[in-house]
Design an enzyme around this catalytic site. Structure first.
Site, PDB file in Angstrom:
ATOM      1  N   SER A 134       0.976  -1.289   0.057  1.00 28.18           N
ATOM      2  CA  SER A 134      -0.212  -0.034   0.099  1.00 28.18           C
ATOM      3  C   SER A 134       0.625   1.379  -0.148  1.00 28.18           C
ATOM      4  O   SER A 134       0.384   2.004  -0.187  1.00 28.18           O
ATOM      5  CB  SER A 134      -0.490   0.041   1.029  1.00 28.18           C
ATOM      6  OG  SER A 134      -2.060  -0.797   0.668  1.00 28.18           O
ATOM      7  N   VAL A 149       0.769  -3.829   3.839  1.00 23.32           N
ATOM      8  CA  VAL A 149       1.212  -4.877   4.385  1.00 23.32           C
ATOM      9  C   VAL A 149       2.504  -6.127   4.188  1.00 23.32           C
ATOM     10  O   VAL A 149       2.411  -6.897   4.796  1.00 23.32           O
ATOM     11  CB  VAL A 149       0.003  -6.042   4.153  1.00 23.32           C
ATOM     12  CG1 VAL A 149      -1.687  -5.416   4.798  1.00 23.32           C
ATOM     13  CG2 VAL A 149      -0.305  -6.329   3.324  1.00 23.32           C
ATOM     14  N   TYR A 179      -4.400   2.810   8.228  1.00 28.69           N
ATOM     15  CA  TYR A 179      -5.652   2.310   7.682  1.00 28.69           C
ATOM     16  C   TYR A 179      -6.045   2.673   9.249  1.00 28.69           C
ATOM     17  O   TYR A 179      -6.242   4.085   9.260  1.00 28.69           O
ATOM     18  CB  TYR A 179      -4.945   0.175   7.870  1.00 28.69           C
ATOM     19  CG  TYR A 179      -4.194   0.001   7.483  1.00 28.69           C
ATOM     20  CD1 TYR A 179      -4.002   0.038   6.726  1.00 28.69           C
ATOM     21  CD2 TYR A 179      -2.828  -0.328   8.033  1.00 28.69           C
ATOM     22  CE1 TYR A 179      -3.580  -0.968   5.424  1.00 28.69           C
ATOM     23  CE2 TYR A 179      -2.053  -1.641   6.715  1.00 28.69           C
ATOM     24  CZ  TYR A 179      -2.215  -1.453   5.740  1.00 28.69           C
ATOM     25  OH  TYR A 179      -1.744  -1.771   4.872  1.00 28.69           O
ATOM     26  N   TYR A 225      -4.598  -2.140 -10.026  1.00 29.28           N
ATOM     27  CA  TYR A 225      -3.944  -2.147  -8.450  1.00 29.28           C
ATOM     28  C   TYR A 225      -3.580  -2.836  -8.474  1.00 29.28           C
ATOM     29  O   TYR A 225      -2.101  -3.262  -7.373  1.00 29.28           O
ATOM     30  CB  TYR A 225      -5.293  -2.099  -8.352  1.00 29.28           C
ATOM     31  CG  TYR A 225      -6.062  -2.309  -6.936  1.00 29.28           C
ATOM     32  CD1 TYR A 225      -5.029  -1.139  -5.430  1.00 29.28           C
ATOM     33  CD2 TYR A 225      -5.748  -3.803  -5.779  1.00 29.28           C
ATOM     34  CE1 TYR A 225      -5.281  -1.302  -4.013  1.00 29.28           C
ATOM     35  CE2 TYR A 225      -5.590  -3.658  -4.662  1.00 29.28           C
ATOM     36  CZ  TYR A 225      -5.436  -2.737  -3.473  1.00 29.28           C
ATOM     37  OH  TYR A 225      -5.625  -2.215  -2.331  1.00 29.28           O
ATOM     38  N   LYS A 230       0.375   2.724  -2.906  1.00 32.65           N
ATOM     39  CA  LYS A 230      -0.857   3.193  -3.323  1.00 32.65           C
ATOM     40  C   LYS A 230      -0.334   5.785  -3.174  1.00 32.65           C
ATOM     41  O   LYS A 230      -0.559   6.008  -3.462  1.00 32.65           O
ATOM     42  CB  LYS A 230      -1.907   4.082  -2.024  1.00 32.65           C
ATOM     43  CG  LYS A 230      -2.402   2.554  -2.506  1.00 32.65           C
ATOM     44  CD  LYS A 230      -3.034   2.007  -1.406  1.00 32.65           C
ATOM     45  CE  LYS A 230      -3.881   0.167  -1.658  1.00 32.65           C
ATOM     46  NZ  LYS A 230      -4.232  -0.497  -0.422  1.00 32.65           N
TER      47      LYS A 230
HETATM   48  N1  GLU Z   1      -2.551  -5.851  -1.630  1.00 33.15           N
HETATM   49  C1  GLU Z   1      -3.254  -5.385  -0.638  1.00 33.15           C
HETATM   50  C2  GLU Z   1      -4.326  -5.475  -0.729  1.00 33.15           C
HETATM   51  O1  GLU Z   1      -4.770  -5.260  -1.304  1.00 33.15           O
HETATM   52  C3  GLU Z   1      -3.072  -3.785   0.081  1.00 33.15           C
HETATM   53  C4  GLU Z   1      -2.775  -4.050   1.189  1.00 33.15           C
HETATM   54  C5  GLU Z   1      -1.919  -3.724   2.104  1.00 33.15           C
HETATM   55  O2  GLU Z   1      -0.924  -3.185   1.742  1.00 33.15           O
HETATM   56  O3  GLU Z   1      -2.793  -2.316   2.648  1.00 33.15           O
HETATM   57  O4  GLU Z   1      -5.129  -5.902   0.149  1.00 33.15           O
END
Ligand code: GLU
Length: 303
Positions: free
Chosen positions: A63, A257, A239, A187, A66
């Site tokens: 993430s 994650v 999160y 994604y 992102k």
């Molecule tokens: N690829 C992970 C998912 O889609 C990303 C989650 C993360 O790192 O927050 O669940």
């Protein structure tokens, strides 16, 4: 201040304690990583760099990517992006379906999965070769070759049922312009990027430096967009534990994650930590501890 000594002390102190937490088994490829990996890279805008442990080993940044995707999207479409994604902390799991339904297909922020899926859709609508163009953006920030990890990409593609559900729900609310599979593919690709702590700390310097890559002098974001990005990392980067991170560490940042965390102090430094075992909220357990200890010992928190 002797930053190397501070990092050494944090590293050895944390290593001497039990390595609690869990590997993220819902992405099989990430569950295979050696849980003992632990690295830190601290880089000041002045050029001083300090590191310890596995700071040069690449891992799945998940993430954290992102932030790059959102940076690229806002640099193209500007404020219009906020018609399709919000700026509020989620207060719920990062992959919550209930929240997306409750909020009628407008994700709370660009860093929860649903938000990043909308950002992927925006990139597809606006770029000729979105996967490559995203990599180009990240390479500009990092100043070096960065790649997608094929195994992680395939692993997520095979098991990303919840993300598929989120994308389908977004589509049902009219918040995806492109084909669901195409959006999910981008994604999953962006989640599969591999970088080391050293590369992460370098590549986040544009957010520490008013949007300008300090090495190349290239303006990647405007000053105002940089302000927005850092504010979003502060309030939504961890999160539904963004409050805890702000309270304990006191820096804007983003976790993934894969066990990575990047944090920064505007105008001063970036710091990246990697330790694969996660707490129940999905943040690196040792990573959070290391950063809390760092801002305590160095007295370098923005608060
Ligand atoms: N690829 C992970 C998912 O889609 C990303 C989650 C993360 O790192 O927050 O669940």
């Amino acid at each position: 201040m002797n930053y190397q000594e501070i990092l050494n002390a944090i590293y050895h102190q944390i290593k001497s304690k039990p390595n609690d937490g869990e590997l993220p088994s819902y992405i099989p490829e990430l569950a295979r990583i050696n849980p003992e990996k632990f690295g830190i890279s601290l880089q000041f805008l002045t050029g001083e760099e300090y590191e310890i442990g596995d700071a040069h080993e690449q891992f799945s940044i998940q993430s954290i990517a992102k932030v790059f995707a959102f940076s690229l999207a806002i640099s193209i479409v500007g404020k219009k992006i906020f018609e399709r994604v919000g700026v509020e902390p989620s207060g719920n799991a990062f992959n919550s379906l209930v929240q997306l339904e409750y909020e009628k297909g407008i994700p709370r922020n660009p860093f929860i999965n649903a938000g990043a899926i909308v950002v992927a859709d925006i990139l597809i609508s606006n770029l000729p070769n979105p996967a490559m163009d995203l990599l180009t953006f990240i390479r500009k920030a990092a100043g070096k070759e960065i790649i997608y990890n094929e195994q992680v990409y395939q692993s997520e593609k095979k098991t990303g049922f919840r993300n598929a559900a989120l994308a389908n729900m977004l589509k049902s609310y009219g918040n995806l312009e492109n084909d669901v599979d195409k959006v999910l593919d981008l994604y999953f690709r962006l989640c599969s990027i591999s970088m080391s702590c050293n590369e992460l700390a370098t590549s986040f310097k544009y957010l520490c430096n008013g949007g300008v890559n300090p090495k190349s002098n290239e303006q990647l974001l405007s000053l105002s967009q940089t302000k927005r990005l850092n504010a979003l990392m502060q309030t939504c980067g961890f999160y539904d534990e963004a409050g805890q991170f702000t309270y304990k560490v006191g820096l804007p940042g983003k976790s993934g994650v894969g066990g990575g965390i990047i944090a920064l102090y505007p105008e001063k430094f970036t710091i990246a930590v990697w330790s694969p075992k996660l707490n129940p909220k999905g943040n690196s357990l040792r990573g959070m501890k290391a950063l809390e200890q760092f801002t305590t010992d160095s007295q370098l928190s923005i608060f």
